[in-house]
Design a protein around this motif. Structure first.
Motif, mmCIF file in Angstrom:
data_model
loop_
_atom_site.group_PDB
_atom_site.id
_atom_site.type_symbol
_atom_site.label_atom_id
_atom_site.label_comp_id
_atom_site.label_asym_id
_atom_site.label_seq_id
_atom_site.Cartn_x
_atom_site.Cartn_y
_atom_site.Cartn_z
ATOM 1 N N LEU A 18 -8.110 18.760 21.560
ATOM 2 C CA LEU A 18 -7.930 19.922 22.435
ATOM 3 C C LEU A 18 -6.433 20.093 22.656
ATOM 4 N N LEU A 19 -5.927 21.274 22.363
ATOM 5 C CA LEU A 19 -4.510 21.564 22.508
ATOM 6 C C LEU A 19 -4.342 22.695 23.517
ATOM 7 N N PHE A 20 -3.434 22.500 24.479
ATOM 8 C CA PHE A 20 -3.197 23.498 25.518
ATOM 9 C C PHE A 20 -1.698 23.736 25.643
ATOM 10 N N GLY A 21 -1.333 24.992 25.918
ATOM 11 C CA GLY A 21 0.080 25.276 26.135
ATOM 12 C C GLY A 21 0.443 26.710 25.812
ATOM 13 N N ASP A 22 1.688 26.890 25.398
ATOM 14 C CA ASP A 22 2.232 28.209 25.120
ATOM 15 C C ASP A 22 1.485 28.853 23.942
ATOM 16 N N GLN A 28 1.137 29.120 16.008
ATOM 17 C CA GLN A 28 1.724 28.426 14.856
ATOM 18 C C GLN A 28 0.824 27.283 14.390
ATOM 19 N N ILE A 29 0.248 26.584 15.346
ATOM 20 C CA ILE A 29 -0.674 25.495 15.009
ATOM 21 C C ILE A 29 -1.892 26.053 14.289
ATOM 22 N N GLU A 30 -2.413 27.164 14.807
ATOM 23 C CA GLU A 30 -3.588 27.779 14.195
ATOM 24 C C GLU A 30 -3.291 28.226 12.767
ATOM 25 N N ASP A 31 -2.092 28.773 12.569
ATOM 26 C CA ASP A 31 -1.728 29.289 11.249
ATOM 27 C C ASP A 31 -1.523 28.178 10.223
ATOM 28 N N HIS A 32 -1.112 27.004 10.666
ATOM 29 C CA HIS A 32 -0.731 25.947 9.731
ATOM 30 C C HIS A 32 -1.656 24.735 9.742
ATOM 31 N N SER A 33 -2.744 24.811 10.484
ATOM 32 C CA SER A 33 -3.651 23.664 10.535
ATOM 33 C C SER A 33 -4.359 23.459 9.197
ATOM 34 N N LEU A 34 -4.514 22.202 8.819
ATOM 35 C CA LEU A 34 -5.233 21.853 7.601
ATOM 36 C C LEU A 34 -6.733 21.754 7.837
ATOM 37 N N THR A 35 -7.157 21.819 9.087
ATOM 38 C CA THR A 35 -8.577 21.716 9.436
ATOM 39 C C THR A 35 -8.964 22.909 10.312
ATOM 40 N N PRO A 36 -10.277 23.176 10.474
ATOM 41 C CA PRO A 36 -10.706 24.335 11.272
ATOM 42 C C PRO A 36 -10.165 24.334 12.700
ATOM 43 N N VAL A 37 -9.830 25.521 13.195
ATOM 44 C CA VAL A 37 -9.298 25.710 14.547
ATOM 45 C C VAL A 37 -10.096 26.819 15.221
ATOM 46 N N LYS A 38 -10.412 26.622 16.507
ATOM 47 C CA LYS A 38 -11.084 27.678 17.271
ATOM 48 C C LYS A 38 -10.312 27.894 18.574
ATOM 49 N N LYS A 39 -10.200 29.157 18.952
ATOM 50 C CA LYS A 39 -9.502 29.484 20.185
ATOM 51 C C LYS A 39 -10.401 29.221 21.378
ATOM 52 N N ILE A 40 -9.876 28.535 22.384
ATOM 53 C CA ILE A 40 -10.628 28.255 23.604
ATOM 54 C C ILE A 40 -10.539 29.476 24.515
ATOM 55 N N TRP A 66 -9.078 24.379 19.966
ATOM 56 C CA TRP A 66 -9.790 23.181 19.522
ATOM 57 C C TRP A 66 -9.486 23.003 18.040
ATOM 58 N N VAL A 67 -9.146 21.780 17.641
ATOM 59 C CA VAL A 67 -8.811 21.484 16.247
ATOM 60 C C VAL A 67 -9.752 20.399 15.735
ATOM 61 N N LYS A 68 -10.428 20.693 14.643
ATOM 62 C CA LYS A 68 -11.328 19.704 14.047
ATOM 63 C C LYS A 68 -10.524 18.572 13.436
ATOM 64 N N LEU A 69 -10.978 17.346 13.679
ATOM 65 C CA LEU A 69 -10.352 16.176 13.062
ATOM 66 C C LEU A 69 -11.304 15.615 12.013
ATOM 67 N N THR A 70 -10.959 15.784 10.752
ATOM 68 C CA THR A 70 -11.753 15.166 9.702
ATOM 69 C C THR A 70 -11.413 13.683 9.628
#
Length: 413
Positions: A18-22, A28-40, A66-70
């Motif tokens: 779970l990532l929270f902040g600006d 940027q995290i959503e754009d560059h994540s290697l795993t699925p991301v969903k907006k909370i 939310w970022v999936k961790l494989t």
């Protein structure tokens, strides 16, 4: 790229990060994540902020992901030194470079303001993990939806009415939840009885798939019978896999609403309820995987024709291979989208000419004790058969079928 000094609060759960902040940093995290991301949702971010303390809560109140961790990314994070180095495990910028200029501040359970905060955050992560799985099974349903609807209408089964009714009720509750961020007692009263209907439909689909596997297995060794049974089984398999997929999707949507309702009733119950849902979903996976393994095994066995059976059934043998392949494709596609582990979903087939050569090789071996001349005659016959064209064999076989009044079918070679 996020501006220098942007801080992201990171909390690790067994269901992901779970990532929270600006918001700019999180984009940027959503754009560059290697795993699925969903907006909370903003409602959920605001609600959980009160559980984590004033300082962290202020940072969280902006936005969340939310970022999936494989398994692979979790290992990469571990090697990098923990969730504070999450960028090493789940983020990559241009040309594979690790994103910089992000301050990743791990939220430890001990630093949270209330004893229930870890459970609340864990429950939230579980919701988004279920929604991510839901995205995959929904993608499968989009592939087969038109055909499934047609099959449902043709069969006019009780399942059609049940699926429609449960879907309508969950759609209404999900819409209210999306707008309000809450599942009230009134909303929950409309959906809580769905569990029995979903369990019944799911059990029916698995039982039908098991019966299908048994019927296919009984046709093994008989090319004509196998071709007939596999032809009928292809639509049946897709139908019941589609019903099962819809049940899985509806049940997972129900679980998301269930967790949201428990969150409202008492955050201290969220963790135990989350664990109960995980056990139920694991049991569902076990039962479905077993059903798929049974189908794959029976189809493979039915399609494994001997050289003799292939040679004497030049029309039915290739039909067996095609129809068996269609069923295994249905099973493999479903398993992929449902994130199920079902090994050995494949069908081996032998072309007629190769089977003919193999048959005469077997004959040569069998008569080896009769002397060199017998072996020579057998091999010579094998060479002549090897030169015999497939299409000539098929033309003759079709003429025989026509004389018998069998006619041709839709998928003839």
């Amino acid at each position: 790229m996020a501006s220098d000094g942007a801080t992201v609060q990171v909390f690790e759960t067994q269901d992901g990060l779970l990532l929270f902040g600006d918001e700019d940093a999180l984009v940027q995290i959503e754009d560059h994540s290697l795993t699925p991301v969903k907006k909370i949702s903003p409602q959920q971010v605001a609600r959980v902020a009160g559980y984590v303390g004033v300082a962290a809560g202020d940072a969280m109140a902006n936005s969340g992901r939310w970022v999936k961790l494989t398994a692979e990314s979790a290992e990469a994070v571990k090697k990098a030194g923990g969730v504070g180095k999450v960028a090493s495990g789940v983020l990559r910028g241009d040309k594979g470079k690790i994103l910089q200029h992000l301050k990743l501040d791990p939220l430890s359970a001990g630093a949270l303001a209330t004893p229930t905060a870890p459970a609340v955050l864990g429950g939230m992560a579980a919701q988004y993990a279920i929604e991510a799985a839901l995205d995959d099974i929904t993608a499968y349903l989009e592939i087969i939806d038109a055909k499934l609807d047609k099959l449902l209408k043709q069969r006019k089964t009780q399942t059609l009415g049940q699926l429609g009714g449960v879907t309508a009720v969950i759609d209404e509750a999900a819409s209210i939840y999306e707008q309000t961020g809450r599942v009230s007692s009134t909303t929950w009263s409309k959906v809580q009885s769905n569990s029995l209907a979903l369990a019944t439909m799911q059990h029916e689909a698995i039982a039908e798939l098991a019966a299908l596997a048994e019927e296919v297995a009984r046709s093994a060794g008989d090319a004509d019978q196998a071709a007939k049974v596999l032809g009928e089984a292809a639509d049946d398999a897709q139908f019941w896999l589609g019903v099962l997929a819809r049940c899985i999707a509806l049940q997972d949507r129900q679980y998301v609403l269930e967790l949201a309702r428990v969150f409202d009733e008492g955050p201290e119950q969220v963790d135990s309820h989350r664990q109960g849902i995980e056990i139920a979903r694991a049991d569902r996976v076990r039962r479905i995987e077993q059903a798929l393994r049974d189908i794959a095994a029976s189809v493979s066995e039915s399609a494994a024709l001997s050289n003799l059976s292939t040679v004497v059934n030049p029309l039915s043998a290739p039909r067996v291979a095609r129809r068996a392949g269609a069923i295994t494709t249905h099973v493999a596609t479903f398993a992929q989208h449902a994130d199920l582990q079902v090994a050995g979903i494949e069908v081996a087939s032998t072309p007629w000419r190769r089977a003919a050569r193999g048959l005469f090789d077997e004959t040569s071996t069998a008569v080896g004790g009769a002397g060199a001349s017998a072996v020579g005659r057998a091999k010579g016959a094998g060479q002549r058969v090897g030169k015999f064209r497939d299409d000539r064999v098929l033309r003759r076989a079709r003429k025989i079928e026509e004389k018998r009044g069998l006619g041709a079918d839709d998928d003839q070679p």
